[in-house]
Design a protein around this motif. Structure first.
Motif, PDB file in Angstrom:
ATOM      1  N   ARG B 272      27.487   0.777  10.225  1.00  0.00           N
ATOM      2  CA  ARG B 272      28.519   1.584  10.218  1.00  0.00           C
ATOM      3  C   ARG B 272      28.426   2.645   9.146  1.00  0.00           C
ATOM      4  O   ARG B 272      28.843   3.830   9.326  1.00  0.00           O
ATOM      5  CB  ARG B 272      29.925   0.840   9.900  1.00  0.00           C
ATOM      6  CG  ARG B 272      30.383   0.236  10.881  1.00  0.00           C
ATOM      7  CD  ARG B 272      31.440  -0.866  10.343  1.00  0.00           C
ATOM      8  NE  ARG B 272      31.558  -1.899  11.028  1.00  0.00           N
ATOM      9  CZ  ARG B 272      32.709  -2.449  11.368  1.00  0.00           C
ATOM     10  NH1 ARG B 272      33.862  -1.875  11.428  1.00  0.00           N
ATOM     11  NH2 ARG B 272      32.741  -3.480  12.174  1.00  0.00           N
ATOM     12  N   ARG B 276      28.512   6.593   9.460  1.00  0.00           N
ATOM     13  CA  ARG B 276      29.256   7.666   8.749  1.00  0.00           C
ATOM     14  C   ARG B 276      28.451   8.391   7.985  1.00  0.00           C
ATOM     15  O   ARG B 276      28.805   9.818   7.975  1.00  0.00           O
ATOM     16  CB  ARG B 276      29.975   6.858   7.536  1.00  0.00           C
ATOM     17  CG  ARG B 276      31.168   7.595   6.878  1.00  0.00           C
ATOM     18  CD  ARG B 276      32.027   6.781   5.851  1.00  0.00           C
ATOM     19  NE  ARG B 276      32.523   5.518   6.784  1.00  0.00           N
ATOM     20  CZ  ARG B 276      32.634   4.366   6.080  1.00  0.00           C
ATOM     21  NH1 ARG B 276      32.470   4.397   4.804  1.00  0.00           N
ATOM     22  NH2 ARG B 276      32.965   3.502   6.624  1.00  0.00           N
ATOM     23  N   TYR B 282      35.546   8.531  14.960  1.00  0.00           N
ATOM     24  CA  TYR B 282      36.033   7.394  15.421  1.00  0.00           C
ATOM     25  C   TYR B 282      35.234   6.847  16.890  1.00  0.00           C
ATOM     26  O   TYR B 282      34.620   5.925  16.812  1.00  0.00           O
ATOM     27  CB  TYR B 282      37.348   7.100  15.418  1.00  0.00           C
ATOM     28  CG  TYR B 282      37.964   5.879  16.025  1.00  0.00           C
ATOM     29  CD1 TYR B 282      37.809   4.800  15.332  1.00  0.00           C
ATOM     30  CD2 TYR B 282      38.294   6.180  17.448  1.00  0.00           C
ATOM     31  CE1 TYR B 282      38.398   3.632  15.889  1.00  0.00           C
ATOM     32  CE2 TYR B 282      38.853   4.988  17.852  1.00  0.00           C
ATOM     33  CZ  TYR B 282      38.658   3.442  17.346  1.00  0.00           C
ATOM     34  OH  TYR B 282      39.125   2.389  17.812  1.00  0.00           O
ATOM     35  N   THR B 285      31.501   6.645  16.848  1.00  0.00           N
ATOM     36  CA  THR B 285      31.099   5.278  16.284  1.00  0.00           C
ATOM     37  C   THR B 285      31.429   4.277  17.206  1.00  0.00           C
ATOM     38  O   THR B 285      30.692   3.151  17.484  1.00  0.00           O
ATOM     39  CB  THR B 285      31.902   4.975  14.918  1.00  0.00           C
ATOM     40  OG1 THR B 285      31.898   6.122  14.206  1.00  0.00           O
ATOM     41  CG2 THR B 285      31.396   3.800  14.254  1.00  0.00           C
ATOM     42  N   ARG B 290      29.914   0.382  18.092  1.00  0.00           N
ATOM     43  CA  ARG B 290      30.563  -0.955  18.011  1.00  0.00           C
ATOM     44  C   ARG B 290      30.543  -1.410  19.590  1.00  0.00           C
ATOM     45  O   ARG B 290      30.620  -2.422  19.547  1.00  0.00           O
ATOM     46  CB  ARG B 290      32.142  -0.402  17.488  1.00  0.00           C
ATOM     47  CG  ARG B 290      31.973   0.026  15.961  1.00  0.00           C
ATOM     48  CD  ARG B 290      33.071   0.444  15.477  1.00  0.00           C
ATOM     49  NE  ARG B 290      34.056  -0.707  15.231  1.00  0.00           N
ATOM     50  CZ  ARG B 290      35.318  -0.626  15.271  1.00  0.00           C
ATOM     51  NH1 ARG B 290      35.877   0.455  15.566  1.00  0.00           N
ATOM     52  NH2 ARG B 290      36.202  -1.821  15.198  1.00  0.00           N
TER      53      ARG B 290
END
Lengths: 307, 378
Positions: B272, B276, B282, B285, B290
């Motif tokens: 993560r 970043r 969001y 990612t 995810r």
């Protein structure tokens, strides 16, 4: 207390934010939302029937009367929560336990076969797992079948088992317990095989350097380290065991048990009866899973696991 | 492996030799080995072969192959004794000892094949498949031998051959039931249930409030007997497949929700932070890190749900259905004591369930090929 918390902000977070930082607040809000939706749904689903009833009586009705009416029908499409609770109070608390109309009586019928099946199934599952872990040929030949039998909708044969066993004179508790057994030994076997294999190579080697026999290795190492896996499986097994008992009661001609209540309710359109049987079954399942969870915590703490 | 006397083969030899000393069947026309000389000769040869092998003359795949041939011939002889020679229904010790002798040989043969080790993955996989297959076939034969040999009433437990004949003879009914229950109810309910569970779980993951409020409830619900909701759904959505699909939606929703939410938490902190540091938003990612990391969990739910969906649809049909469908067929044929038809339907359900599960497992293998559980075993 609450006014104090509101009066002195800043010193520590107010009770409201503390409540919502945990789980209690959000769960309460979600449950409230579900109840609200439930009441709204009752109005939405029952309104057409209620309007029909009003028009048959040829009387004028207001919106308030309509909503009032949808929450107090005899056979609503969706009974309001308080109707179900009143029915549950009537059939659980007000009836003598031995009465055929008492929900406690029906719940006990279901519970007894659930528990019998659960006990036998757990025993069978553990024995099978021990065999699979220790006998190589059994692992190679039986394990794939146990796994693939998970993909088979076993519950579908429940009525057949009951009817066929009934034809040879086995009635009542045993056929349902057999279904529960059949359903709950799979998770136990799978979980226990995993658990009995969970000691790592280092620990097994240590046992070997102690010259421990198979038996000693089993009792001192394999069995204790499999217990967390066992309890996880038991939670699944007890829930599925209840499902098995309920489905097993469907074809018996609606004599006794929560499944029979469901079937009778659906035959006669007694929706309130269906919902109260359903909620009782849900409470039973939650209580049994909770009980297994408590036992787990107790046992693991006695074994020195971190709480 | 310990060389020397092979106890299983010795047992097989002794059992087969002992079988020749006892009558085959009782009843009005008692059968002894003298009435079936060819079978008796085979049993004697079988005993001799096992005794020879007990000295450890063959190992591994060679032993497995010899025993397979011997066992297949033995099964043929046993079936001949049951059906053509008339031992069925009244079989006695001579017959059962022979069956036990084959059993010992099969057990040893499976162990011999099962101990095969090869670095060639394809060959190893083939052998790993062969072992449970042989065991399953043996169980089917045992079922047939026990039901025919003891003359078990057909109502109690039909023989596999009867079930197979009934299955082949009523393919049109089975196809109609399959279409009604599986294609219409299960597939549509499964897609809707899993899809909505997936979408809600992304919402739940985004909103921590829901995560704390909805997830404990989701965990609770997956322990509840949801099947019980079937009569209500039948009342709401009518007798046809829509009500069954509704039950399937409710049954599949919560496992999907719970699993996907825990899957979305599976990506490590390191990954993560890398995202970043790339300046990923969001959604980037979510899609690049995810969701792929959550795939093992999602497929776990998909596999659990494939079984649940079939159960839900079949049980819901017990509460009312048009005159077609797997659950309908099971409950009516049970009432008419046509147990072989019920079993044919169960075979069908098992095939459909396994195929569904297998398809999901194949997809999983394709999508999550990177997962440690698919790397070289051990």
């Amino acid at each position: 207390m609450t006014t104090d918390a509101l009066a002195a902000p800043g010193s520590r977070p107010g009770w409201l934010s503390r409540l919502f930082a945990g789980r209690g607040g959000p769960i309460a809000v979600v449950v409230l939302a579900i109840l609200t939706l439930w009441y709204a749904g009752a109005v939405y689903l029952n309104a057409p029937g209620m309007i029909d009833a009003f028009e048959r009586e040829k009387r004028a009705w207001s919106t308030a009367e309509l909503i009032e009416g949808t929450w107090s029908q005899d056979r609503p499409l969706l009974p309001a929560p308080h109707q179900v609770l009143v029915e549950m109070k009537k059939t659980i608390l007000d009836k003598p336990i031995t009465s055929k109309r008492s929900l406690v009586f029906h719940a006990w019928v279901t519970l007894s076969s659930t528990l019998l099946g659960f006990a036998i199934g757990t025993g069978l599952g553990i024995v099978l797992a021990v065999g699979i872990v220790h006998v190589r040929t059994l692992e190679k030949s039986l394990m794939p079948w146990i796994i693939s039998s998970q993909t088979i909708p076993i519950l579908a044969i429940a009525p057949m088992v009951v009817v066929v066993l009934g034809a040879i004179g086995l009635r009542g508790l045993v056929p349902k317990a057999i279904i529960s057994t059949y359903l709950c030994f799979f998770p136990v076997t799978i979980g226990m095989v995993k658990g009995l294999r969970s000691p790592d190579l280092l620990q097994m080697d240590l046992m070997r350097t102690y010259n421990a026999s198979r038996w000693q290795t089993f009792w001192k190492l394999r069995w204790p380290s499999s217990l967390p896996f066992l309890f996880t499986s038991l939670k699944v097994a007890v829930a599925i065991s209840l499902v098995g008992a309920i489905v097993g009661e469907l074809p018996t001609g609606a004599q006794a048990g929560l499944g029979a209540r469901l079937l009778a309710g659906s035959y006669y359109g007694q929706t309130i009866q269906i919902w109260s049987a359903l909620l009782t079954a849900a409470a039973l399942a939650a209580a049994m899973v909770g009980l297994v969870g408590l036992t787990e915590r107790f046992v693991l703490r006695r074994m020195g696991a971190r709480p | 492996m310990r060389r020397g006397l092979d106890l299983w083969m010795l047992a097989a030899a002794l059992l087969a030799a002992g079988a020749l000393g006892f009558p085959l069947s009782a009843g009005d026309l008692p059968l002894s080995w003298f009435d079936v000389p060819a079978a008796a000769v085979y049993v004697a040869l079988f005993a001799a072969l096992c005794a020879w092998l007990a000295g450890g003359r063959a190992q591994g795949l060679v032993l497995g192959a010899i025993l397979s041939v011997a066992a297949v011939l033995g099964v043929a002889v046993a079936l001949h004794l049951l059906y053509d020679a008339g031992a069925g229904g009244q079989a006695r010790l001579g017959f059962w000892l022979f069956v036990f002798a084959i059993w010992a040989a099969v057990w040893r043969g499976i162990a011999a094949i099962g101990s095969f080790r090869s670095l060639n993955r394809g060959r190893q996989r083939g052998v790993d498949l062969l072992v449970p297959l042989a065991f399953g076939l043996w169980l089917v034969f045992l079922w047939e031998a026990v039901t025919v040999g003891f003359g078990v009433p057909q109502v109690l437990l039909p023989t596999p051959s009867m079930i197979a004949a009934r299955f082949a003879g009523s393919l049109d009914i089975l196809a109609a039931d399959f279409n009604q229950t599986f294609v219409k109810a299960v597939i549509s309910g499964y897609i809707m249930g899993c899809g909505s569970g997936f979408l809600v779980s992304i919402l739940v993951d985004r909103v921590p409030f829901l995560k704390r409020g909805l997830l404990p409830l989701g965990n609770l619900v997956s322990a509840l007997p949801i099947v019980g909701i079937a009569p209500i759904m039948v009342m709401w959505f009518g007798f046809d497949w829509q009500s069954k699909a509704a039950v399937v939606v409710i049954m599949t929703f919560f496992p999907m929700l719970v699993n996907t939410v825990s899957g979305l938490a599976a990506a490590g902190a390191l990954e993560r932070e890398l995202m970043r540091s790339y300046g990923a938003g969001y959604w980037q990612t979510l899609f690049k890190l995810r969701l792929p990391a959550a795939m093992p969990f999602i497929f776990n739910a998909l596999k659990i749900n494939s079984t649940l969906a079939l159960i839900g649809a079949i049980v819901a049909e017990f509460f009312g259905t048009p005159i077609v469908g797997m659950g309908f067929r099971i409950s009516t044929e049970v009432g008419r004591m046509n147990v072989d038809m019920v079993w044919a339907e169960i075979v069908m359900a098992a095939l459909a369930g396994s195929a569904f599960y297998g398809a999901m497992a194949l997809c999983e293998r394709g999508v999550t090929f990177w997962h440690p559980s698919y790397r070289q075993r051990h």
